[in-house]
Design an enzyme around this catalytic site. Structure first.
Site, PDB file in Angstrom:
ATOM      1  N   CYS A 139     -84.773 -26.552 -53.327  1.00 57.63           N
ATOM      2  CA  CYS A 139     -86.443 -27.727 -52.920  1.00 57.63           C
ATOM      3  C   CYS A 139     -86.213 -27.103 -51.051  1.00 57.63           C
ATOM      4  O   CYS A 139     -86.079 -28.154 -50.606  1.00 57.63           O
ATOM      5  CB  CYS A 139     -86.642 -28.953 -52.654  1.00 57.63           C
ATOM      6  N   CYS A 142     -87.701 -30.376 -49.076  1.00 57.73           N
ATOM      7  CA  CYS A 142     -87.255 -31.647 -49.076  1.00 57.73           C
ATOM      8  C   CYS A 142     -86.205 -30.823 -48.251  1.00 57.73           C
ATOM      9  O   CYS A 142     -85.659 -31.841 -47.242  1.00 57.73           O
ATOM     10  CB  CYS A 142     -86.384 -31.553 -50.415  1.00 57.73           C
ATOM     11  N   ASP A 143     -85.022 -29.768 -48.322  1.00 64.32           N
ATOM     12  CA  ASP A 143     -83.935 -29.625 -47.494  1.00 64.32           C
ATOM     13  C   ASP A 143     -83.795 -28.651 -46.420  1.00 64.32           C
ATOM     14  O   ASP A 143     -83.116 -28.363 -45.682  1.00 64.32           O
ATOM     15  CB  ASP A 143     -83.394 -29.229 -48.726  1.00 64.32           C
TER      16      ASP A 143
END
Ligand code: NDP
Length: 316
Positions: A139, A142-143
């Site tokens: 992701c 997300c990261d």
């Protein structure tokens, strides 16, 4: 003998689909019981900012939104339980489900909202750094933040991979995209966007063979051209995998009709009905096209309304 619990409505899974179903089912006095599943809150708990869910003009983080949805479901007395369903038997009128704590539940209606999970390549080194938190992710949104000003590698050639590569290109100095064939699967517009981004390098016919690192963090990827056999090491600190999702439907496969990739098939388009009367589906477990929080929530509402109508027709 295990304890048997008789209920009107069981909701399996706790993403936006499950919580929305719970809010509607609880307000219709179906006293729903929800098993949250392996990842309470679902995929959104691994998402950072959600800016496209209507009603949040300033955005909201994924985890915060899931806490609010849980609170809203509990406000109407949804019985939200930490745990997951391990087995089902949908062969009879009453739908039997077993939870990981050994409890046997007999439900008049079941709403499946188990979602989907990101796929990984399955390399030992990939799994090692994934579980040790040192540079493997599925992701980018997300990261990606953790790799600002660094070099990353992303695997995949679908719309997700293109979207994520483009997202990473804004944060990272260089993004190398590994495409296993000599062409993209993504839509033309997404493909063109990637091709026109100067700091994205596309390597066709190339597959990752090993994620390299010092045992703690990722330092590179060993890859191979599957046409020429040429091997290469690409330095990077982040290794992203964007090769699709797998719906979490394995426990239902003996009873519920699935398509060839495991997504639940709707019995009747435009409804939440499955092939088993009294069993409904909402969210990504049946959706490989839209996969949005808001569409999942919408289908959660549909499933609860369909379940309520099913119970009413039976005179409950
Ligand atoms: P897809 O299944 O469309 O694409 C998966 C990609 O990963 C393919 O290029 C595939 O390669 C590659 N792949 C699969 N397994 C491996 C492997 N083991 N090693 C290397 N590469 C691999 O998944 P997506 O998640 O990209 O998209 C799913 C759906 O969601 C699609 O319908 C898509 O259109 C939609 N979507 C739409 C978006 C948008 O419109 N904004 C954004 C994101 C998704 P190959 O082509 O060789 O099979």
């Amino acid at each position: 003998m295990s304890e048997v619990e008789r209920i009107k409505c069981l909701i399996i899974g706790s993403g936006p689909a499950g919580y929305t179903a719970a809010i509607y089912a609880a307000r219709a006095d179906m006293q729903p019981v929800m098993y949250q599943g392996m990842q309470p809150g679902g995929q959104l708990t691994t998402t950072n900012e959600v800016e496209n869910f209507p009603g949040y003009p300033d955005g909201v983080t994924g985890p915060e939104m899931m806490i609010q949805l849980e609170q809203q479901a509990k406000r109407f007395d949804t019985d939200v339980r930490f745990g997951f369903i391990t087995k089902v038997d949908f062969s009879g009128d009453v739908h039997k489900c077993w939870a990981d704590d050994g409890k046997e539940i007999h439900a008049d209606t079941v709403i499946i909202s188990t979602g989907a999970s990101a796929k990984y390549l399955g390399l030992e080194s990939e799994q090692f750094y994934l579980s040790n938190g040192g540079g493997v992710s599925a992701c980018a949104v997300c990261d990606g933040f953790f790799y600002r000003g660094q070099e990353t590698v992303i695997v995949g050639a679908g719309d997700s991979a293109c979207e994520e590569a483009h997202y990473l290109s804004k944060l990272c100095t260089k993004v190398t995209m590994l495409v296993r064939r000599d062409e993209f699967r993504a839509s033309k517009i997404m493909e063109e966007r990637v091709k026109n981004t100067p700091n994205i390098e596309i390597l066709y016919n190339t597959e990752a063979e090993e994620v390299l690192g010092d045992g703690q963090v990722v330092e590179g990827v060993r890859a191979k051209n599957n046409k020429t056999g040429e091997e290469m090491v690409i330095p990077c600190t982040g290794f992203f995998v964007a090769i699709g999702h797998k719906p979490n439907t394995d426990i239902f496969k003996d009873y519920i009709n699935l398509d060839e990739t495991g997504y639940i098939k709707y019995e009747k388009p435009g409804t939440s009905l499955t092939n088993v009367p009294g069993v409904f589906v909402a969210g990504d477990a049946a959706d490989k096209t839209y996969r949005q929080a808001v569409t999942a929530a919408g289908t959660g509402c549909m499933a609860a309304l369909d379940a309520e109508r099913f119970l009413s027709a039976k005179g409950h």
